[in-house]
Design a protein around this motif. Structure first.
Motif, PDB file in Angstrom:
ATOM      1  N   GLY A  18       0.715  -1.286  -0.095  1.00 53.96           N
ATOM      2  CA  GLY A  18       0.085  -0.047  -0.072  1.00 53.96           C
ATOM      3  C   GLY A  18       0.876   1.508   0.070  1.00 53.96           C
ATOM      4  N   LYS A  19       2.235   1.183   0.028  1.00 52.05           N
ATOM      5  CA  LYS A  19       3.054   2.278  -0.054  1.00 52.05           C
ATOM      6  C   LYS A  19       3.307   2.807  -1.355  1.00 52.05           C
ATOM      7  N   LEU A  20       3.520   1.802  -2.077  1.00 47.65           N
ATOM      8  CA  LEU A  20       4.031   2.139  -3.569  1.00 47.65           C
ATOM      9  C   LEU A  20       2.659   2.585  -4.708  1.00 47.65           C
ATOM     10  N   ASN A  21       2.774   3.635  -5.120  1.00 46.44           N
ATOM     11  CA  ASN A  21       1.594   4.170  -5.962  1.00 46.44           C
ATOM     12  C   ASN A  21       1.985   4.286  -7.362  1.00 46.44           C
ATOM     13  N   TYR A  22       0.899   4.100  -8.112  1.00 43.09           N
ATOM     14  CA  TYR A  22       1.307   4.320  -9.653  1.00 43.09           C
ATOM     15  C   TYR A  22       0.236   5.327 -10.447  1.00 43.09           C
ATOM     16  N   ALA A  23       0.685   6.223 -11.161  1.00 41.93           N
ATOM     17  CA  ALA A  23      -0.066   7.062 -11.886  1.00 41.93           C
ATOM     18  C   ALA A  23      -0.588   6.629 -13.078  1.00 41.93           C
TER      19      ALA A  23
ATOM     20  N   VAL B 281      -1.245   1.356  -4.933  1.00 44.62           N
ATOM     21  CA  VAL B 281      -2.387   2.538  -4.692  1.00 44.62           C
ATOM     22  C   VAL B 281      -2.365   2.995  -6.133  1.00 44.62           C
ATOM     23  N   HIS B 282      -3.585   2.988  -6.935  1.00 44.17           N
ATOM     24  CA  HIS B 282      -3.703   3.721  -8.309  1.00 44.17           C
ATOM     25  C   HIS B 282      -4.014   5.307  -7.965  1.00 44.17           C
ATOM     26  N   VAL B 283      -3.260   5.961  -8.757  1.00 50.21           N
ATOM     27  CA  VAL B 283      -3.680   7.409  -8.712  1.00 50.21           C
ATOM     28  C   VAL B 283      -4.039   7.844 -10.224  1.00 50.21           C
ATOM     29  N   PRO B 284      -5.315   8.045 -10.524  1.00 52.91           N
ATOM     30  CA  PRO B 284      -5.806   8.272 -11.749  1.00 52.91           C
ATOM     31  C   PRO B 284      -5.741   9.941 -12.236  1.00 52.91           C
ATOM     32  N   TYR B 285      -5.372  10.016 -13.352  1.00 50.99           N
ATOM     33  CA  TYR B 285      -5.242  11.562 -13.779  1.00 50.99           C
ATOM     34  C   TYR B 285      -6.093  11.607 -15.030  1.00 50.99           C
TER      35      TYR B 285
END
Length: 328
Positions: free
Chosen positions: A156-161, A185-189
């Motif tokens: 849960g620490k690593l995120n990807y855009a 964690v997914h970070v959508p743009y």
């Protein structure tokens, strides 16, 4: 919208089968009668935009008129695609669409404002593009195996855009999570460009980006390329391994981009546009420009493109189901 495959309607089949006949005077003498708009359903600066502008510049020269690029981001490309679906079929409004708009979205969204098969006339596949796993240089891992180990040690620490929920960039990451059995964690743009901007600024950790929008930053050293998502290494980055050969055998996700017209577009006009696009894609400078940016020119016929879309839709429906992704 139901998550089932749709067959191409009779009007489209007739249009496609007629695409090789001699073009009548209608398409030759009256088109274009005003500026042609290529609608790009993502933000400026991303891969879809890069390819749309490249094609648009050459198409304007070949048609002897103006070509306008209009960016309409939102809903994983759905906002812009629905606009083209409702446009007049006179060849003056085209869509630079993607694997997302025509092979993925129908399985993601409970309601879709367009039918990817019935509402469009396929013009031509434009480019095949591998995604690339890029990370901010501050990250402690340099290989896929090291990244997986880090993710497992830090759940849960690593995120990807990504360029948005349900895009091929997002699903490439989701597939990676599933196969590597890691929690990220997914970070959508709203598009690749703003996602890459935040990655460059260190606001996110990594991204499974379309290669063209990350290529300049890979070359400059601003981003570190860990691996490509395609089954084979990409010619312009021969030193970058595939994810499959780096620890996840069987991993393969290649994005693609194409040009569509509204379904009501006459067959002769679709044929004319296909011929022009194929001539553009055969130009040495266009092929080299695409390759330098991370894409491979992929000219074909409307019939071939239609069949390809159907096969890709079948493939990605399974990926979406396995990833358990559904959007409102």
């Amino acid at each position: 919208m139901k998550t089932t495959m749709h067959t191409i309607n009779r009007r489209q089949l007739l249009a496609l089968s007629a695409s090789t006949v001699v073009l009548p005077a209608f398409a030759q003498s009256k088109y274009p009668s005003k500026p042609v708009t290529i609608l790009v359903p993502f933000a400026a600066g991303g891969t879809t935009d890069i390819l749309g502008r490249l094609i648009g510049r050459h198409l304007a020269t070949r048609l002897g008129g103006s070509v306008i690029i209009d960016n309409k981001p939102g809903a994983g490309g759905g906002v812009g695609a629905s606009m083209v679906a409702k446009a007049a079929g006179d060849g003056h409004t085209l869509l630079m669409g993607t694997i997302g708009t025509h092979a993925i979205n129908q399985y993601l969204y409970k309601k879709l404002a367009y039918d990817p098969f019935k509402d469009f006339a396929p013009v031509s596949l434009v480019a095949m593009v591998p995604n690339v796993l890029v990370v901010h240089p501050s990250q402690p891992f340099k290989t896929v195996k090291e990244m997986i180990a880090y993710a497992k040690a830090n759940p849960g620490k690593l995120n990807y855009a990504s360029a948005g929920n349900g895009t091929s960039i997002h699903l490439s990451g989701a597939m990676f999570e599933q196969m590597a059995q890691v929690d990220m964690v997914h970070v959508p743009y709203k598009g690749s460009a703003p996602a890459v901007a935040d990655l460059l600024a260190g606001q996110t950790n990594c991204m499974f980006d379309n290669l063209p929008s990350s290529m300049p930053h890979i070359k400059s050293g601003a981003l570190r390329a860990i691996a490509v998502t395609s089954g084979q290494r990409f010619p312009a980055l021969p030193h970058v391994p595939t994810i499959a050969e780096s620890g996840l055998p069987g991993y393969d996700a290649t994005s693609w981009f194409g040009l569509w017209a509204p379904a009501s577009t006459p067959a002769d006009l679709v044929a004319r546009l296909n011929q022009e696009i194929n001539k553009i894609l055969s130009l040495p400078e266009v092929k080299q420009t695409m390759l330098d940016q991370g894409a491979e020119a992929a000219p074909d016929t409307p019939q071939q493109f239609a069949a390809f879309i159907q096969s890709e839709a079948a493939k990605w429906s399974k990926v979406v189901k396995a990833a358990n992704v559904q959007l409102d």
